[in-house]
Design a protein around this motif. Structure first.
Motif, PDB file in Angstrom:
ATOM      1  N   UNK A 269     -40.425  10.218  13.033  1.00 47.49           N
ATOM      2  CA  UNK A 269     -39.554   9.674  11.686  1.00 47.49           C
ATOM      3  C   UNK A 269     -39.193  10.839  10.778  1.00 47.49           C
ATOM      4  N   UNK A 270     -40.338  11.939  10.589  1.00 42.95           N
ATOM      5  CA  UNK A 270     -40.158  12.655   9.832  1.00 42.95           C
ATOM      6  C   UNK A 270     -38.944  13.893  10.575  1.00 42.95           C
ATOM      7  N   UNK A 271     -39.350  14.097  11.829  1.00 42.32           N
ATOM      8  CA  UNK A 271     -38.590  14.841  12.688  1.00 42.32           C
ATOM      9  C   UNK A 271     -37.034  14.544  12.559  1.00 42.32           C
ATOM     10  N   UNK A 272     -36.923  13.084  12.661  1.00 45.49           N
ATOM     11  CA  UNK A 272     -35.520  12.621  12.346  1.00 45.49           C
ATOM     12  C   UNK A 272     -34.970  12.851  11.190  1.00 45.49           C
ATOM     13  N   UNK A 273     -35.945  12.674  10.072  1.00 46.41           N
ATOM     14  CA  UNK A 273     -35.136  13.004   8.691  1.00 46.41           C
ATOM     15  C   UNK A 273     -34.820  14.646   8.685  1.00 46.41           C
ATOM     16  N   UNK A 274     -35.670  15.429   9.096  1.00 41.21           N
ATOM     17  CA  UNK A 274     -35.088  16.622   9.154  1.00 41.21           C
ATOM     18  C   UNK A 274     -33.868  16.887   9.886  1.00 41.21           C
ATOM     19  N   UNK A 275     -33.759  16.156  11.049  1.00 46.23           N
ATOM     20  CA  UNK A 275     -32.592  16.256  11.787  1.00 46.23           C
ATOM     21  C   UNK A 275     -31.124  15.509  11.357  1.00 46.23           C
TER      22      UNK A 275
ATOM     23  N   UNK B 182     -26.777  23.517  15.478  1.00 43.00           N
ATOM     24  CA  UNK B 182     -27.402  24.449  14.551  1.00 43.00           C
ATOM     25  C   UNK B 182     -28.343  23.520  13.698  1.00 43.00           C
ATOM     26  N   UNK B 183     -27.532  22.689  12.998  1.00 41.22           N
ATOM     27  CA  UNK B 183     -28.513  21.754  12.200  1.00 41.22           C
ATOM     28  C   UNK B 183     -29.570  20.960  12.631  1.00 41.22           C
ATOM     29  N   UNK B 184     -29.047  20.287  13.756  1.00 41.39           N
ATOM     30  CA  UNK B 184     -30.107  19.511  14.490  1.00 41.39           C
ATOM     31  C   UNK B 184     -31.198  20.185  15.075  1.00 41.39           C
TER      32      UNK B 184
ATOM     33  N   UNK C 299     -34.696  19.518  13.264  1.00 36.57           N
ATOM     34  CA  UNK C 299     -35.709  18.705  14.217  1.00 36.57           C
ATOM     35  C   UNK C 299     -37.031  19.424  14.290  1.00 36.57           C
ATOM     36  N   UNK C 300     -36.811  20.586  14.728  1.00 35.86           N
ATOM     37  CA  UNK C 300     -37.839  21.527  15.292  1.00 35.86           C
ATOM     38  C   UNK C 300     -38.632  21.843  14.009  1.00 35.86           C
ATOM     39  N   UNK C 301     -38.004  22.360  12.798  1.00 39.23           N
ATOM     40  CA  UNK C 301     -38.583  22.644  11.630  1.00 39.23           C
ATOM     41  C   UNK C 301     -39.438  21.356  10.714  1.00 39.23           C
ATOM     42  N   UNK C 302     -38.861  20.247  10.739  1.00 35.95           N
ATOM     43  CA  UNK C 302     -39.477  19.235  10.270  1.00 35.95           C
ATOM     44  C   UNK C 302     -40.795  18.478  11.222  1.00 35.95           C
TER      45      UNK C 302
ATOM     46  N   UNK D 288     -31.006  15.475   7.505  1.00 35.22           N
ATOM     47  CA  UNK D 288     -30.734  16.137   6.212  1.00 35.22           C
ATOM     48  C   UNK D 288     -29.974  17.604   6.451  1.00 35.22           C
ATOM     49  N   UNK D 289     -30.659  18.554   7.376  1.00 29.87           N
ATOM     50  CA  UNK D 289     -30.289  19.745   7.649  1.00 29.87           C
ATOM     51  C   UNK D 289     -28.935  19.879   8.177  1.00 29.87           C
ATOM     52  N   UNK D 290     -28.257  19.000   9.124  1.00 34.40           N
ATOM     53  CA  UNK D 290     -27.092  18.976   9.402  1.00 34.40           C
ATOM     54  C   UNK D 290     -26.058  18.541   8.248  1.00 34.40           C
ATOM     55  N   UNK D 291     -26.371  17.482   7.577  1.00 35.68           N
ATOM     56  CA  UNK D 291     -25.651  17.191   6.251  1.00 35.68           C
ATOM     57  C   UNK D 291     -25.663  18.535   5.569  1.00 35.68           C
ATOM     58  N   UNK D 292     -26.622  19.271   5.128  1.00 31.18           N
ATOM     59  CA  UNK D 292     -26.738  20.457   4.404  1.00 31.18           C
ATOM     60  C   UNK D 292     -25.720  21.436   4.805  1.00 31.18           C
ATOM     61  N   UNK D 293     -25.918  21.618   6.166  1.00 34.71           N
ATOM     62  CA  UNK D 293     -24.852  22.639   6.901  1.00 34.71           C
ATOM     63  C   UNK D 293     -23.450  22.239   6.816  1.00 34.71           C
ATOM     64  N   UNK D 294     -23.089  21.068   6.984  1.00 31.87           N
ATOM     65  CA  UNK D 294     -21.781  20.409   6.924  1.00 31.87           C
ATOM     66  C   UNK D 294     -21.061  20.683   5.525  1.00 31.87           C
ATOM     67  N   UNK D 295     -22.085  20.269   4.658  1.00 27.79           N
ATOM     68  CA  UNK D 295     -21.717  20.469   3.329  1.00 27.79           C
ATOM     69  C   UNK D 295     -21.208  21.883   2.688  1.00 27.79           C
ATOM     70  N   UNK D 296     -22.415  22.837   3.172  1.00 21.25           N
ATOM     71  CA  UNK D 296     -22.246  24.194   3.011  1.00 21.25           C
ATOM     72  C   UNK D 296     -20.976  24.876   3.297  1.00 21.25           C
ATOM     73  N   UNK D 297     -20.331  24.233   4.504  1.00 26.72           N
ATOM     74  CA  UNK D 297     -19.046  24.707   5.312  1.00 26.72           C
ATOM     75  C   UNK D 297     -17.750  24.066   4.761  1.00 26.72           C
TER      76      UNK D 297
END
Length: 382
Positions: free
Chosen positions: A91-97, A287-289, A293-296, A99-108
């Protein structure tokens, strides 16, 4: 039928269907393909007056979501997610997978004001991910597959919630309430199956399922949510049996048809200058996924320990993260919904999903192959 129940063949079929859709949209047959996709079937003036494309995405895809929801129900009650202790790490890994893609998309895409596509890169395609794992992952420990399955299912929950909450327009609460009543009736009747009344009850279940779908469609909520409601409401034993019966049809017809229809994108229409929507999704998926996922997942293992399960090596977490970037089915649906008001941006989002998923597929194939070889060598040495 056995072939359509395997992990490998449906993933290949899905990829071929998407490639065919993209090829048709950019060939001499493009006008005919688009005419068929936009042709309306049904009763004019009713919720059933849908184009062929919408019959596929709103109708047939509801069957896919029913199958997913049945599997979700099983995992939550009797499978890998049946306890908080077992579910917390994926669940934590999925949450990271997510949040990070959303952040990457919004940044671009955010600086251009094109933030509507932020949900697109949050989904993981179970069929594709497990297909890659089956093809390239010979020798990987079962814990990797279990972790990936739990991760993908939790991702599906997030995607389903996004579809239900973000893309419901002008919701008619009365019709939605009637849909919930029909869903409850479906669940009650499913628990009465057995004995001499089996066939009449099956007919009644089909009628209730169709009523639920029609009411959800008419209520303003995306019709695929009907499949989710029915899959969660059905009694477990008949639900698992229905899933077994429907799986070949979903893998062999429903998903390929959806992939073909969704991938009908004319590349020249967006080829003059791709917007940040395309680039945001293209980067966010692979990249985001992978990073999320790896980090979380690593952080969850460091903070929570093994939670009663074997600890995954960082390399195995990277493999799961790479597989998570294959967004495909749900991401294609989210792309179409997020940019429903702009055909150009919708096409760019779909191209971004296809390109990002292919990049993730290649990266995942390489990483999974390397990890599988590592584990085979370790097993031989041991």
């Amino acid at each position: 039928m056995t072939l359509l129940r395997s992990a490998r063949f449906p993933a290949i079929l899905l990829l071929v269907a998407a490639a065919l859709g993209l090829a048709l949209a950019n060939s001499a047959a493009a006008d005919t393909a688009f005419a068929i996709q936009h042709a309306h079937l049904g009763l004019p003036g009713t919720p059933f007056d849908l184009s062929v494309g919408h019959w596929i995405s709103d109708g047939l895809l509801a069957v896919f979501f029913f199958v997913v929801a049945v599997e979700l129900q099983f995992e939550l009650t009797a499978g890998e997610l049946r306890s908080a202790r077992r579910a917390v790490q994926p669940a934590i890994a999925a949450l990271g997978g997510v949040i990070v893609p959303i952040a990457v998309y919004v940044a671009i895409a955010g600086p251009s004001g094109l933030t509507a596509g932020w949900p697109v890169s949050t989904a993981t395609d179970i069929a594709f991910a497990l297909g890659i794992l089956a093809v390239f992952g010979r020798g990987l420990p079962p814990t990797v597959r279990v972790f990936l399955l739990a991760l993908a299912i939790l991702d599906d929950i997030v995607g389903i919630l996004f579809i239900a909450v973000l893309f419901a327009h002008g919701v008619n609460l009365w019709l939605l309430g009637l849909a919930l009543v029909a869903t409850v009736a479906f669940g009650v009747v499913s628990r009465m199956l057995g004995g001499p009344r089996f066939r009449p009850l099956v007919v009644l279940l089909v009628v209730l399922a169709l009523c639920t779908w029609a009411l959800v469609l008419a209520s303003g909520v995306h019709a695929t949510i009907a499949g989710v409601l029915l899959g969660l409401a059905v009694a477990q034993q008949p639900g698992v049996r229905a899933r077994h019966l429907l799986e070949p049809w979903v893998n062999g017809i429903v998903l390929p048809l959806f992939a073909l229809s969704a991938a009908l994108v004319a590349i020249p229409a967006v080829g003059d200058g791709l917007s940040p929507v395309f680039w945001g999704i293209l980067v966010a998926l692979p990249v985001g996924k992978l990073v999320g996922i790896t980090g979380a997942g690593w952080l969850a293992q460091r903070l929570l320990g093994s939670a009663g399960q074997p600890r995954l090596a960082v390399g195995d977490l990277v493999a799961a993260g790479a597989l998570g970037g294959v967004g495909f089915t749900v991401s294609l649906l989210l792309a179409a919904l997020a940019f429903a008001d702009s055909a150009v941006l919708r096409d760019e989002a779909i191209l971004g999903v296809l390109a990002g998923s292919i990049v993730s597929l290649v990266v995942a194939a390489v990483v999974v192959s390397l990890r599988a070889r590592h584990h085979r060598r370790a097993a031989t040495a041991g």
